[in-house]
Design a protein around this motif. Structure first.
Motif, PDB file in Angstrom:
ATOM      1  N   PHE A  20       0.635  -0.874  -0.187  1.00  0.00           N
ATOM      2  CA  PHE A  20       0.107  -0.452  -0.354  1.00  0.00           C
ATOM      3  C   PHE A  20       0.535   1.501  -0.127  1.00  0.00           C
ATOM      4  CE2 PHE A  20      -2.408  -2.937   1.644  1.00  0.00           C
ATOM      5  CZ  PHE A  20      -4.018  -3.623   0.928  1.00  0.00           C
ATOM      6  N   LEU A  75      -9.516  -7.027   4.408  1.00  0.00           N
ATOM      7  CA  LEU A  75      -8.209  -6.264   3.250  1.00  0.00           C
ATOM      8  C   LEU A  75      -9.397  -6.025   1.903  1.00  0.00           C
ATOM      9  CD1 LEU A  75      -5.334  -8.038   3.018  1.00  0.00           C
ATOM     10  CD2 LEU A  75      -5.562  -5.381   3.188  1.00  0.00           C
ATOM     11  N   ALA A 110     -12.617  -4.230   3.765  1.00  0.00           N
ATOM     12  CA  ALA A 110     -12.042  -2.320   3.804  1.00  0.00           C
ATOM     13  C   ALA A 110     -11.751  -1.817   2.689  1.00  0.00           C
ATOM     14  CB  ALA A 110     -11.062  -2.380   4.551  1.00  0.00           C
ATOM     15  N   GLY A 111     -11.244  -3.181   1.057  1.00  0.00           N
ATOM     16  CA  GLY A 111     -11.032  -2.684  -0.217  1.00  0.00           C
ATOM     17  C   GLY A 111     -12.063  -2.438  -0.934  1.00  0.00           C
ATOM     18  N   THR A 168     -14.771   2.313  -0.581  1.00  0.00           N
ATOM     19  CA  THR A 168     -14.259   3.530  -1.457  1.00  0.00           C
ATOM     20  C   THR A 168     -15.505   3.442  -2.459  1.00  0.00           C
ATOM     21  OG1 THR A 168     -12.636   2.463  -1.396  1.00  0.00           O
ATOM     22  CG2 THR A 168     -12.426   3.324  -3.508  1.00  0.00           C
ATOM     23  N   LEU A 182     -17.456   5.985  -1.313  1.00  0.00           N
ATOM     24  CA  LEU A 182     -16.636   7.287  -1.525  1.00  0.00           C
ATOM     25  C   LEU A 182     -17.060   8.013  -2.562  1.00  0.00           C
ATOM     26  CD1 LEU A 182     -14.779  10.044  -0.698  1.00  0.00           C
ATOM     27  CD2 LEU A 182     -12.645   8.540  -1.518  1.00  0.00           C
ATOM     28  N   LEU A 191     -14.860  13.653   1.359  1.00  0.00           N
ATOM     29  CA  LEU A 191     -13.678  12.637   2.219  1.00  0.00           C
ATOM     30  C   LEU A 191     -14.870  12.982   3.545  1.00  0.00           C
ATOM     31  CD1 LEU A 191     -10.644  11.688   1.140  1.00  0.00           C
ATOM     32  CD2 LEU A 191     -12.178   9.923   1.971  1.00  0.00           C
ATOM     33  N   SER A 228     -17.250   8.546   3.852  1.00  0.00           N
ATOM     34  CA  SER A 228     -17.645   7.223   3.807  1.00  0.00           C
ATOM     35  C   SER A 228     -17.881   6.406   5.068  1.00  0.00           C
ATOM     36  CB  SER A 228     -17.582   6.084   3.027  1.00  0.00           C
ATOM     37  OG  SER A 228     -16.177   6.683   2.311  1.00  0.00           O
ATOM     38  N   VAL A 229     -17.106   6.359   5.840  1.00  0.00           N
ATOM     39  CA  VAL A 229     -16.892   5.709   6.901  1.00  0.00           C
ATOM     40  C   VAL A 229     -17.099   6.597   8.338  1.00  0.00           C
ATOM     41  CG1 VAL A 229     -15.288   4.792   8.945  1.00  0.00           C
ATOM     42  CG2 VAL A 229     -15.101   4.240   6.641  1.00  0.00           C
ATOM     43  N   THR A 250     -15.176   5.647  14.006  1.00  0.00           N
ATOM     44  CA  THR A 250     -14.487   4.664  14.669  1.00  0.00           C
ATOM     45  C   THR A 250     -14.059   4.107  16.284  1.00  0.00           C
ATOM     46  OG1 THR A 250     -12.701   2.876  14.003  1.00  0.00           O
ATOM     47  CG2 THR A 250     -12.461   5.302  14.877  1.00  0.00           C
ATOM     48  N   ARG A 255     -12.659   3.189  20.198  1.00  0.00           N
ATOM     49  CA  ARG A 255     -11.844   3.148  21.559  1.00  0.00           C
ATOM     50  C   ARG A 255     -11.833   3.329  22.660  1.00  0.00           C
ATOM     51  NH1 ARG A 255      -9.981   3.311  16.518  1.00  0.00           N
ATOM     52  NH2 ARG A 255      -7.446   4.314  15.989  1.00  0.00           N
ATOM     53  N   PHE A 273     -10.184   9.247   7.366  1.00  0.00           N
ATOM     54  CA  PHE A 273      -9.400   8.226   7.337  1.00  0.00           C
ATOM     55  C   PHE A 273      -9.038   7.368   9.370  1.00  0.00           C
ATOM     56  CE2 PHE A 273      -8.513   9.360   2.623  1.00  0.00           C
ATOM     57  CZ  PHE A 273      -9.082   7.455   2.019  1.00  0.00           C
ATOM     58  N   GLY A 274      -9.083   7.780   9.788  1.00  0.00           N
ATOM     59  CA  GLY A 274      -8.883   7.722  11.214  1.00  0.00           C
ATOM     60  C   GLY A 274      -7.360   8.033  11.391  1.00  0.00           C
ATOM     61  N   PHE A 287      -4.561   4.326  11.619  1.00  0.00           N
ATOM     62  CA  PHE A 287      -4.816   5.067  10.082  1.00  0.00           C
ATOM     63  C   PHE A 287      -4.970   4.123   9.063  1.00  0.00           C
ATOM     64  CE2 PHE A 287      -3.917   7.963   6.492  1.00  0.00           C
ATOM     65  CZ  PHE A 287      -4.721   8.937   6.386  1.00  0.00           C
ATOM     66  N   GLY A 333      -5.269   1.937   3.125  1.00  0.00           N
ATOM     67  CA  GLY A 333      -5.626   1.562   1.345  1.00  0.00           C
ATOM     68  C   GLY A 333      -6.394   3.752   1.759  1.00  0.00           C
TER      69      GLY A 333
HETATM   70  C1  HEM Z   1     -12.752   6.088   0.732  1.00  0.00           C
HETATM   71  C2  HEM Z   1     -12.392   4.854   1.488  1.00  0.00           C
HETATM   72  C3  HEM Z   1     -12.128   4.212   2.597  1.00  0.00           C
HETATM   73  C4  HEM Z   1     -12.354   5.097   4.142  1.00  0.00           C
HETATM   74  C5  HEM Z   1     -12.909   6.261   4.591  1.00  0.00           C
HETATM   75  C6  HEM Z   1     -11.773   4.006   5.260  1.00  0.00           C
HETATM   76  C7  HEM Z   1     -11.782   4.240   6.411  1.00  0.00           C
HETATM   77  C8  HEM Z   1     -11.323   3.533   7.263  1.00  0.00           C
HETATM   78  C9  HEM Z   1     -10.743   4.323   8.397  1.00  0.00           C
HETATM   79  C10 HEM Z   1     -11.702   5.116   9.257  1.00  0.00           C
HETATM   80  C11 HEM Z   1      -9.638   3.152   9.602  1.00  0.00           C
HETATM   81  C12 HEM Z   1      -9.555   3.505  10.659  1.00  0.00           C
HETATM   82  C13 HEM Z   1      -9.998   2.810  12.251  1.00  0.00           C
HETATM   83  C14 HEM Z   1      -9.758   3.124  13.372  1.00  0.00           C
HETATM   84  O1  HEM Z   1      -8.754   3.923  13.539  1.00  0.00           O
HETATM   85  O2  HEM Z   1     -10.515   2.206  13.917  1.00  0.00           O
HETATM   86  C15 HEM Z   1      -9.499   2.269   8.278  1.00  0.00           C
HETATM   87  C16 HEM Z   1      -7.787   0.941   8.569  1.00  0.00           C
HETATM   88  C17 HEM Z   1      -8.123   0.293   7.309  1.00  0.00           C
HETATM   89  N1  HEM Z   1      -8.503   0.208   6.459  1.00  0.00           N
HETATM   90 FE1  HEM Z   1      -9.758   2.125   5.470  1.00  0.00          FE
HETATM   91  N2  HEM Z   1     -10.480   3.355   4.648  1.00  0.00           N
HETATM   92  C18 HEM Z   1     -10.954   3.261   3.143  1.00  0.00           C
HETATM   93  C19 HEM Z   1     -10.792   2.716   2.286  1.00  0.00           C
HETATM   94  C20 HEM Z   1      -9.881   1.419   2.446  1.00  0.00           C
HETATM   95  C21 HEM Z   1      -8.930   0.765   1.248  1.00  0.00           C
HETATM   96  C22 HEM Z   1      -9.798   1.060  -0.753  1.00  0.00           C
HETATM   97  C23 HEM Z   1      -7.917  -0.303   2.306  1.00  0.00           C
HETATM   98  C24 HEM Z   1      -7.691  -1.502   1.239  1.00  0.00           C
HETATM   99  C25 HEM Z   1      -7.847  -1.961   0.326  1.00  0.00           C
HETATM  100  C26 HEM Z   1      -8.638  -0.264   3.443  1.00  0.00           C
HETATM  101  C27 HEM Z   1      -7.928  -1.090   4.153  1.00  0.00           C
HETATM  102  C28 HEM Z   1      -7.941  -0.790   5.699  1.00  0.00           C
HETATM  103  C29 HEM Z   1      -7.835  -1.325   6.791  1.00  0.00           C
HETATM  104  C30 HEM Z   1      -7.200  -2.920   6.853  1.00  0.00           C
HETATM  105  C31 HEM Z   1      -7.431  -0.961   8.080  1.00  0.00           C
HETATM  106  C32 HEM Z   1      -6.543  -1.016   8.917  1.00  0.00           C
HETATM  107  C33 HEM Z   1      -5.476  -0.818   8.944  1.00  0.00           C
HETATM  108  C34 HEM Z   1      -4.827  -1.190  10.590  1.00  0.00           C
HETATM  109  O3  HEM Z   1      -5.910  -1.181  11.303  1.00  0.00           O
HETATM  110  O4  HEM Z   1      -3.767  -0.311  11.090  1.00  0.00           O
HETATM  111  N3  HEM Z   1      -9.370   1.203   3.854  1.00  0.00           N
HETATM  112  N4  HEM Z   1     -10.083   2.723   6.839  1.00  0.00           N
END
Ligand code: HEM
Length: 410
Positions: free
Chosen positions: A111, A245, A248-249, A253, A256, A289, A294-295, A298, A300, A353-354, A359, A362
């Motif tokens: 990534f 993955l 979330a992938g 999106t 978004l 965004l 779209s999220v 989250t 803690r 995106f947190g 963080f 993706g």
């Molecule tokens: C608009 C699109 C997206 C938004 C708004 C978004 C939002 C988020 C947020 C808010 C978190 C953190 C959650 C937390 O702190 O508890 C997160 C974590 C994550 N996202 Fe995204 N996401 C998006 C797209 C993607 C894509 C395209 C992928 C993978 C191809 C992805 C994979 C992940 C993964 C694996 C985590 C966990 C990371 C960790 O725990 O270290 N996300 N996402």
């Protein structure tokens, strides 16, 4: 206090699955930020609606995921016998250090900004092929036929899912959105989520076998090899994180892209501006965004007693729900009319995106997918019209905010 806020006081301050909230959560967020910015819900968790507290909690080491404890508090001890909850417990997203870094470290290279930049031509190709197929039809559902195809295809590419297996994911991949909501699932919803999870596990075990016999240049092969190595991750962790993955992938999106297009059509001046100045697209994506993430949330859990967070004491073990969508509209950070879409807004740094160690992996991929999808759509369909801009149908989930469908014609 103004009349609107006074009248609203009779309503529960945080009722995120109510139809009005799903339709438009932002007036409810404004009420929370004004009346009780660290509101404690009747179920126990606190709701952080201001940017300051939401962003601090994500980065503060006194907070963690504490997944099992949090889930048992919400549902009772038997919940960990449910396959879907056990499986989610292995997601990197639900881990605290050191397991979190062990799992994240296994995939992070796929990534990096460089790797994702290299995907631009493939992303453009998928968008163009999708539009080539759809344009002669004169109409489409922008969600199902357009926004959905791109992120699903990309994550299938990254996971090495063979072409001939993909059709099932184009139709049936969006069943479990409720799992992330802070409102507990009903027994029927748990049953359906278990079934979805078992089906996904079944498919991915098949894929693991395939990639063991036939390694490729993809994330599944990488993780299967790490599992065979013994000490890096277990089979349960492998399966759970591939499912994470995959979900979330695309789940995020697609929304978004969908929420961004809807926002433009609800603000025709901004649509006209973007058509006239396509160079504004990068900033426009940040504003999409921020404007309608779209999220939306989250959470803690406090790992120790916190004496003062926004004026409240948070006891050890209690959860804080960070309202990302509300933080993105906080006038303390966005003083110039935060409820307005402004694709030229300076210094947009959405919390969508947190933050901190979780963080979003993706983030850059999602930005590039949305940028190419929306830019190409506007360029190739200059007469695009949406059938129902005023009252489109939203999916009935809170954390994952997106449209069920968005009929369009040209
Ligand atoms: C608009 C699109 C997206 C938004 C708004 C978004 C939002 C988020 C947020 C808010 C978190 C953190 C959650 C937390 O702190 O508890 C997160 C974590 C994550 N996202 Fe995204 N996401 C998006 C797209 C993607 C894509 C395209 C992928 C993978 C191809 C992805 C994979 C992940 C993964 C694996 C985590 C966990 C990371 C960790 O725990 O270290 N996300 N996402």
């Amino acid at each position: 206090m103004n009349e609107h806020l006074q009248a609203a006081k009779a309503e529960p301050l945080f009722n995120p699955l109510s139809p009005d909230f799903i339709r438009n959560p932002y007036p409810f967020y404004e009420r929370l930020r004004t009346l009780d910015p660290m509101h404690q819900t009747p179920l126990g968790p606190y709701v952080a609606s201001r940017h300051a507290e939401a962003s601090l909690v994500l980065r503060d080491k006194r907070f963690g995921k504490d997944y099992e404890d949090r889930t048992v508090r919400r549902y009772g001890p038997k919940i960990m016998e449910e396959p879907v909850f056990r499986s989610m417990g292995h997601w990197m997203l639900q881990q605290d250090p050191p397991d979190h870094m062990r799992l994240r470290g296994l995939v992070v290279k796929a990534f990096t900004a460089r790797r994702v930049e290299d995907m631009r031509p493939r992303i453009q190709q998928i968008v163009d092929e999708t539009l080539d197929r759809i344009i002669p039809q004169g109409r489409m559902d922008l969600i199902e036929d357009f926004a959905f195809r791109l992120p699903v295809t990309i994550i299938c590419d990254m996971l090495g899912i063979p072409e001939e297996h993909r059709e099932r994911f184009y139709t049936n991949a969006r069943a479990d959105g409720r799992l992330l909501d802070p409102v507990p699932l009903s027994p029927a919803e748990i049953k359906a989520a278990n079934e979805g999870n078992l089906a996904a596990q079944g498919y991915f075990q098949e894929l693991f076998e395939l990639r063991r016999r036939n390694p490729g240049d993809d994330l599944t092969t990488q993780l299967v090899q790490a599992e065979e190595d013994g000490s890096k991750l277990t089979n349960e962790e492998l399966t759970a994180n591939i499912i994470l993955l995959f979900g979330a992938g695309h789940e995020t999106t697609v929304n978004l892209i969908g929420n961004g297009i809807l926002a433009l059509y609800r603000n025709p001046d901004q649509l006209a501006l973007l058509r006239a100045k396509p160079d504004l697209m990068t900033n426009a994506i940040e504003e999409f965004l921020r404007y309608d993430s779209s999220v939306q949330m989250t959470g803690r859990t406090a790992l120790e007693d916190i004496e003062d967070l926004g004026g409240k004491r948070i006891p050890k073990g209690e959860s804080v729900l960070c309202l990302l969508g509300s933080a993105n509209h906080d006038p303390a950070v966005y003083p110039d009319r935060p409820a307005r879409l402004d694709i030229t807004r300076p210094n947009v740094k959405p919390l969508s995106f947190g933050g901190g160690i979780h963080f979003c992996l993706g983030a850059q991929l999602a930005r590039i997918e949305a940028e190419i999808a929306i830019a190409t759509l506007l360029r190739r369909l200059p007469n695009l019209r949406l059938d129902n801009v005023e009252n489109p149908e939203w999916r009935p989930t809170f954390v994952l905010r997106g449209l069920k469908s968005l009929p369009a014609s040209w």
